[in-house]
Design an enzyme around this catalytic site. Structure first.
Site, PDB file in Angstrom:
ATOM      1  N   CYS A   9       0.836  -1.199   0.000  1.00  0.00           N
ATOM      2  CA  CYS A   9       0.000   0.000   0.000  1.00  0.00           C
ATOM      3  C   CYS A   9       0.868   1.246   0.000  1.00  0.00           C
ATOM      4  O   CYS A   9       2.093   1.164   0.126  1.00  0.00           O
ATOM      5  CB  CYS A   9      -0.953   0.010   1.192  1.00  0.00           C
ATOM      6  SG  CYS A   9      -0.157   0.243   2.788  1.00  0.00           S
ATOM      7  N   THR A  10       0.243   2.384  -0.115  1.00  0.00           N
ATOM      8  CA  THR A  10       0.961   3.647  -0.214  1.00  0.00           C
ATOM      9  C   THR A  10       1.869   3.880   0.988  1.00  0.00           C
ATOM     10  O   THR A  10       3.043   4.208   0.839  1.00  0.00           O
ATOM     11  CB  THR A  10      -0.039   4.819  -0.353  1.00  0.00           C
ATOM     12  OG1 THR A  10      -0.951   4.489  -1.397  1.00  0.00           O
ATOM     13  CG2 THR A  10       0.665   6.097  -0.712  1.00  0.00           C
TER      14      THR A  10
END
Length: 104
Positions: A9-10
């Site tokens: 994820c980011t």
């Protein structure tokens, strides 16, 4: 079905690991084998081995960012998905992957 996956994820924290857990539970519930590599703030964990990739029927990239080592999957069927999709409905997502493979 034999599945390998990369989750990232980011931020490289929460969604990465939640996506991993949801994919593992969903795959097992449907009777599939799965291995999930995570790429996050602490680096790569549960790194997929060449044999794992070679034996996989499908590669799921549950990612919101660019990952390291994507070239490992160049001759495999790859399905890309946002982490939030597998977190919200992992079983339904894996069922869609099953259907897409059966029509291939």
């Amino acid at each position: 079905m034999n599945i390998v996956c990369v989750a990232a994820c980011t931020a490289g924290i929460a969604h990465t690991y939640i996506a991993r857990e949801k994919l593992i539970k969903g795959a097992k519930q449907l009777g599939h084998q799965i291995k999930v590599e995570t790429q996050g703030t602490i680096g790569t964990e549960n790194e997929l081995q060449p044999d794992d990739i070679a034996q996989a029927d499908v590669v799921i990239l549950a990612i919101d960012v660019k990952i390291k080592g994507e070239e490992r999957f160049k001759n495999k069927r790859v399905v890309r998905v946002k982490t939030e999709v597998v977190i919200k409905s992992p079983v339904q997502f894996i069922e869609k992957v099953e259907k897409s493979l059966s029509h291939a």
